[in-house]
Design an enzyme around this catalytic site. Sequence first.
Site, PDB file in Angstrom:
ATOM      1  N   LYS A 118       0.794  -1.235   0.000  1.00 12.00           N
ATOM      2  CA  LYS A 118       0.000   0.000   0.000  1.00 12.00           C
ATOM      3  C   LYS A 118       0.830   1.290   0.000  1.00 12.00           C
ATOM      4  CE  LYS A 118      -3.253  -1.091  -0.745  1.00 12.00           C
ATOM      5  NZ  LYS A 118      -3.419  -1.784  -2.065  1.00 12.00           N
ATOM      6  N   HIS A 124       7.187  -7.333  -2.294  1.00 13.88           N
ATOM      7  CA  HIS A 124       7.063  -6.731  -0.952  1.00 13.88           C
ATOM      8  C   HIS A 124       8.080  -7.349   0.013  1.00 13.88           C
ATOM      9  CE1 HIS A 124       3.479  -4.630  -2.076  1.00 13.88           C
ATOM     10  NE2 HIS A 124       2.657  -5.651  -2.024  1.00 13.88           N
ATOM     11  N   SER A 179      -4.726   2.971   4.005  1.00  8.96           N
ATOM     12  CA  SER A 179      -4.950   2.379   2.691  1.00  8.96           C
ATOM     13  C   SER A 179      -5.138   0.865   2.825  1.00  8.96           C
ATOM     14  CB  SER A 179      -3.742   2.693   1.796  1.00  8.96           C
ATOM     15  OG  SER A 179      -3.887   2.111   0.529  1.00  8.96           O
ATOM     16  N   SER A 205      -0.867   9.805 -13.702  1.00  7.76           N
ATOM     17  CA  SER A 205      -1.637  10.519 -12.678  1.00  7.76           C
ATOM     18  C   SER A 205      -2.804   9.646 -12.230  1.00  7.76           C
ATOM     19  CB  SER A 205      -2.159  11.845 -13.236  1.00  7.76           C
ATOM     20  OG  SER A 205      -3.174  11.569 -14.182  1.00  7.76           O
ATOM     21  N   PHE A 221      -6.383  -1.016  -6.578  1.00  3.49           N
ATOM     22  CA  PHE A 221      -5.070  -0.447  -6.287  1.00  3.49           C
ATOM     23  C   PHE A 221      -5.038   1.055  -6.503  1.00  3.49           C
ATOM     24  CE2 PHE A 221      -4.314  -4.884  -7.250  1.00  3.49           C
ATOM     25  CZ  PHE A 221      -3.613  -5.257  -6.119  1.00  3.49           C
ATOM     26  N   GLY A 234      -5.787   7.979  -3.309  1.00  4.60           N
ATOM     27  CA  GLY A 234      -4.487   8.497  -3.733  1.00  4.60           C
ATOM     28  C   GLY A 234      -4.152   9.845  -3.120  1.00  4.60           C
TER      29      GLY A 234
HETATM   30  P1  A3P Z   1      -5.047   4.839  -1.132  1.00  2.85           P
HETATM   31  O1  A3P Z   1      -5.691   3.554  -0.681  1.00  2.85           O
HETATM   32  O2  A3P Z   1      -4.618   5.697   0.024  1.00  2.85           O
HETATM   33  O3  A3P Z   1      -5.867   5.591  -2.099  1.00  2.85           O
HETATM   34  P2  A3P Z   1      -0.108  -0.227  -3.754  1.00  2.85           P
HETATM   35  O4  A3P Z   1      -0.032  -0.105  -5.241  1.00  2.85           O
HETATM   36  O5  A3P Z   1       1.239  -0.349  -3.128  1.00  2.85           O
HETATM   37  O6  A3P Z   1      -1.053  -1.286  -3.344  1.00  2.85           O
HETATM   38  O7  A3P Z   1      -0.664   1.166  -3.193  1.00  2.85           O
HETATM   39  C1  A3P Z   1      -1.994   1.553  -3.377  1.00  2.85           C
HETATM   40  C2  A3P Z   1      -2.144   3.012  -2.994  1.00  2.85           C
HETATM   41  O8  A3P Z   1      -1.499   3.830  -3.993  1.00  2.85           O
HETATM   42  C3  A3P Z   1      -3.604   3.445  -2.930  1.00  2.85           C
HETATM   43  O9  A3P Z   1      -3.673   4.431  -1.893  1.00  2.85           O
HETATM   44  C4  A3P Z   1      -3.778   4.071  -4.316  1.00  2.85           C
HETATM   45  O10 A3P Z   1      -4.866   4.952  -4.423  1.00  2.85           O
HETATM   46  C5  A3P Z   1      -2.458   4.786  -4.481  1.00  2.85           C
HETATM   47  N1  A3P Z   1      -2.189   5.097  -5.904  1.00  2.85           N
HETATM   48  C6  A3P Z   1      -2.206   4.271  -6.961  1.00  2.85           C
HETATM   49  N2  A3P Z   1      -1.984   4.943  -8.092  1.00  2.85           N
HETATM   50  C7  A3P Z   1      -1.826   6.234  -7.748  1.00  2.85           C
HETATM   51  C8  A3P Z   1      -1.579   7.447  -8.487  1.00  2.85           C
HETATM   52  N3  A3P Z   1      -1.442   7.455  -9.816  1.00  2.85           N
HETATM   53  N4  A3P Z   1      -1.468   8.604  -7.780  1.00  2.85           N
HETATM   54  C9  A3P Z   1      -1.588   8.620  -6.446  1.00  2.85           C
HETATM   55  N5  A3P Z   1      -1.833   7.528  -5.704  1.00  2.85           N
HETATM   56  C10 A3P Z   1      -1.947   6.346  -6.344  1.00  2.85           C
END
Ligand code: A3P
Length: 340
Positions: free
Chosen positions: A85, A150, A180, A269, A301, A305
């Site tokens: 996350k 991870h 998250s 983005s 995922f 954000g």
């Molecule tokens: P949130 O749950 O706080 O929104 P991972 O890929 O390690 O599982 O992490 C997921 C987190 O990264 C989620 O956070 C997700 O929304 C955020 N995320 C994914 N793509 C993103 C982007 N382009 N910009 C900002 N945050 C992003």
Amino acid sequence: MLVANTYSGHRVLFSHHHLFLDLMATTNNIPDLEFEPDVLSSEVLRHRPVYEGMTFPPAVRIEALKELKTFQIRPDDIFIVTFPKSGTHWVSEIVSLLLADGDLERVNRRTTLAHLEFALIDDVGKDGARYCYMYKMLQNADSPRVITSHLPYRFLPEQLDEKKPKIIYVARNPKDVFTSWFHFRKRDPRFGNLPWDEYFNGAISGKYVYGSWFDHVLEYWNKREKGNVLFVKYEDIKMNARETVVSVAKHLNLTPSDDVIDRVVHSSSLDEMKKMYQRLKTDNQGPFNNHYGNAYGSNSFVRKGKVGDWKNHFSVAENEEFDRVFQEKMKDSGLTFAFE
Ligand code: A3P
């Protein structure tokens, strides 16, 4: 347990993320998926294996962790390592876009279909499931391989020290990581729907899979001086994505034009990633894309954000306790985070 019929009639479940996978036997750069028969009952799939004192998600099998130690590294591999996350998929997208010269249509997400340590789990029937180790698929994939994981460093392949491929470690402020993760877990009934306060206590004491956030992050922070490790913070990408894209490109010895950099920033983005995954889902462009479409289409995922979403969950007392633990664990590290 959720399963899906794919166009090929192959029913596949990605157990850790309970996502549907649509798999194709032959692709350009990933060899045939060889599912091995086993006795993976639904019980086993609920079980979190413990290995060398650490708990792992059900999709991580102990045999894989053992065999991974001798996984053959190539000098041009690109590792993206994170605590769950922390922005794994965001940085994967940035790296994949850079490798595709910013051309969204050429982005290859196949090697990041699952993390290095995961097994893809076939449909679980009453006689058990079949599985396919991600690391076996990666063994024959074309270079450069973008590999996500991870795993703490000690579990990664031993050849990393010798072959020194590029590693990008992505860290995120732990209050948002835990927030998250709380939301991510809520989507999977196997996690048991812990109420926030119970979940918080487990998270702060490192009781969940991949152990303590503090240990994970500090281990890689202490490797940042090594030339092959780039330490990236989620909040820095949020604040200045272009700067991060430039530093990631430099780390990978890529020399993208300004135009390519602009395209990478734009396409990675939050809004564009959401749109892209939705498109992959509805276009049904191919098996691997379909996996991502399903995954991202439901925004597994890509959620809010944001930096600071933790404020919607942490009580004042939890925040104080968290700050105390954070100070204690991080005090000599020099590592700081933006929390809002
Ligand atoms: P949130 O749950 O706080 O929104 P991972 O890929 O390690 O599982 O992490 C997921 C987190 O990264 C989620 O956070 C997700 O929304 C955020 N995320 C994914 N793509 C993103 C982007 N382009 N910009 C900002 N945050 C992003």
